[in-house]
Write an enzyme that holds these catalytic residues in place. Structure first.
Site, mmCIF file in Angstrom:
data_model
loop_
_atom_site.group_PDB
_atom_site.id
_atom_site.type_symbol
_atom_site.label_atom_id
_atom_site.label_comp_id
_atom_site.label_asym_id
_atom_site.label_seq_id
_atom_site.Cartn_x
_atom_site.Cartn_y
_atom_site.Cartn_z
ATOM 1 N N ARG A 79 -1.736 7.323 1.871
ATOM 2 C CA ARG A 79 -2.669 6.377 2.492
ATOM 3 C C ARG A 79 -2.818 5.181 1.550
ATOM 4 O O ARG A 79 -2.846 5.353 0.320
ATOM 5 C CB ARG A 79 -4.022 7.027 2.767
ATOM 6 C CG ARG A 79 -3.992 8.028 3.925
ATOM 7 C CD ARG A 79 -5.383 8.521 4.253
ATOM 8 N NE ARG A 79 -5.366 9.564 5.283
ATOM 9 C CZ ARG A 79 -5.496 9.338 6.576
ATOM 10 N NH1 ARG A 79 -5.646 8.094 7.010
ATOM 11 N NH2 ARG A 79 -5.482 10.336 7.438
ATOM 12 N N HIS A 110 -5.353 8.267 14.742
ATOM 13 C CA HIS A 110 -6.009 7.314 15.643
ATOM 14 C C HIS A 110 -5.005 6.745 16.641
ATOM 15 O O HIS A 110 -5.262 6.713 17.854
ATOM 16 C CB HIS A 110 -6.633 6.168 14.847
ATOM 17 C CG HIS A 110 -7.951 6.488 14.217
ATOM 18 N ND1 HIS A 110 -8.108 7.500 13.292
ATOM 19 C CD2 HIS A 110 -9.183 5.927 14.381
ATOM 20 C CE1 HIS A 110 -9.377 7.538 12.892
ATOM 21 N NE2 HIS A 110 -10.049 6.597 13.550
ATOM 22 N N ARG A 157 -6.584 0.061 11.711
ATOM 23 C CA ARG A 157 -6.314 1.110 10.721
ATOM 24 C C ARG A 157 -5.644 0.532 9.470
ATOM 25 O O ARG A 157 -5.890 0.985 8.350
ATOM 26 C CB ARG A 157 -5.427 2.195 11.331
ATOM 27 C CG ARG A 157 -6.007 2.846 12.555
ATOM 28 C CD ARG A 157 -7.370 3.466 12.276
ATOM 29 N NE ARG A 157 -7.231 4.667 11.435
ATOM 30 C CZ ARG A 157 -8.243 5.225 10.774
ATOM 31 N NH1 ARG A 157 -9.445 4.687 10.828
ATOM 32 N NH2 ARG A 157 -8.050 6.306 10.068
ATOM 33 N N HIS A 163 -4.111 3.387 6.880
ATOM 34 C CA HIS A 163 -2.718 3.689 7.213
ATOM 35 C C HIS A 163 -1.809 2.514 6.890
ATOM 36 O O HIS A 163 -2.237 1.355 6.855
ATOM 37 C CB HIS A 163 -2.581 4.009 8.704
ATOM 38 C CG HIS A 163 -3.110 5.349 9.092
ATOM 39 N ND1 HIS A 163 -2.535 6.533 8.705
ATOM 40 C CD2 HIS A 163 -4.192 5.687 9.848
ATOM 41 C CE1 HIS A 163 -3.230 7.545 9.187
ATOM 42 N NE2 HIS A 163 -4.246 7.061 9.882
#
Length: 335
Positions: A79, A110, A157, A163
């Protein structure tokens, strides 16, 4: 991978610097793209418009999120918020309360769950539009909105450092495929035993996969340690973002779905106004269920209570609230 990671951090930096005035919008979008929102927002809203579509949303959300957890365990995936720290980079970026998820990053949950769930919703809307207008052009509009939604959720994100772009892309493509496949195989009218087997089968499968990977020497806690190390604030690390929380949510929702169908097969037939009332009360009920504080230690107790919490979601939406509305509206008519 280093090139993809470096590009991803650069893109996040550009997004944060270039769209700082839209920060609140990005945070709202990332919350709407949360897999939890599929159960607490999209499912009840869809269910009271079209029962079959609502049931499909619940089914697709649960299976796609469970599969996302398994893929993350196997594919790992850094991440951005911890990769930056581990590589001693100093980009002009900052974290948010939604940044510090403890599971691996690939593919994006997501993006994956949003793509799967909203494919079900969009195709249902498109069928209605085409049936009423017979216009290919108008029917294409929901699909364009679907594509825009995936782009915006994916960018949100990246913006919050949750991400990298390639993880978002992988999640969206996988979710789209799951939406197409699972949306055509909705288990309506199945007996409770079917859902009992599915729920506990998925739960035990996840535990078994976790155990096997651990036994062959794969450290599945690596991401948790990194998240705790590099998260800006300790309070942003939450147990409900852990992979097993997702698994218990999915399995609880599926069992609750089975209980709801066995309790009231076919659901309640309500006119438009009572359905709108049911949606309002269901939403309030789910809001309070979601806010119920759970003890985080011991972890097993938390996961058990988290499971029960999401068993309640389909029961509230499909049986308890519409049943109460049906009872009181019929009672008024009789009086």
């Amino acid at each position: 991978m280093e090139i993809l990671h470096t590009y991803g951090v650069w893109m996040a930096e550009r997004l944060q610097l270039g769209t700082k005035s839209y920060e609140n919008l990005w945070l709202v979008v990332t919350h709407l793209g949360d897999p939890k929102a599929a159960f607490l927002l999209v499912f009840p809203f869809t269910y009271f418009i079209s029962k079959r579509a609502g049931i499909a949303v619940l089914w697709v959300a649960a299976i796609s999120e469970w599969l996302n957890v398994v893929l993350k365990w196997m594919l790992f995936g850094e991440r951005p918020f911890w990769w930056i720290g581990e590589n001693n980079l100093l980009p002009k970026v900052h974290q948010f309360p939604s940044t510090c998820e403890t599971g691996p990053g690939s593919p994006s949950g997501h993006a994956m769950v949003t793509a799967a769930v909203w494919w079900v919703v969009i195709t249902a809307v498109a069928r209605v539009i085409y049936a009423r207008t017979n216009s290919v052009l108008l029917t294409a509009v929901p699909y364009l909105l679907y594509a825009a939604l995936l782009v915006v959720v994916g960018l949100s994100r990246i913006y919050i450092l949750a991400h990298f772009p390639h993880q978002v892309f992988a999640g969206a493509i996988t979710g789209l495929i799951l939406g197409v496949v699972l949306g055509q195989r909705v288990p309506e009218g199945r007996p409770l035993l079917f859902f009992f087997k599915i729920s506990f089968g998925l739960l035990l499968s996840a535990v078994l996969i976790h155990f096997v990977l651990k036994e062959i020497g794969i450290n599945l806690s690596w991401s948790i340690a990194l998240a705790k190390k590099w998260c800006s604030r300790t309070e942003w690390i939450r147990l409900d973002t852990a992979p097993f929380s997702s698994v218990t949510r999915d399995c609880g929702a599926l069992l609750g779905f089975g209980l709801a169908q066995s309790w009231r097969p076919g659901g309640w037939s309500l006119p438009l106004a009572p359905r709108a009332l049911s949606l309002a009360f269901s939403s309030m009920g789910l809001y309070h269920v979601n806010r119920l504080p759970l003890p985080v230690k011991p972890h097993l107790l938390f996961y058990c209570l988290f499971f029960v919490k999401f068993v309640m979601v389909p029961l509230l939406v499909m049986v308890i609230v519409p049943g109460a509305i049906h009872f009181f509206t019929n009672k008024r008519k009789r009086d």
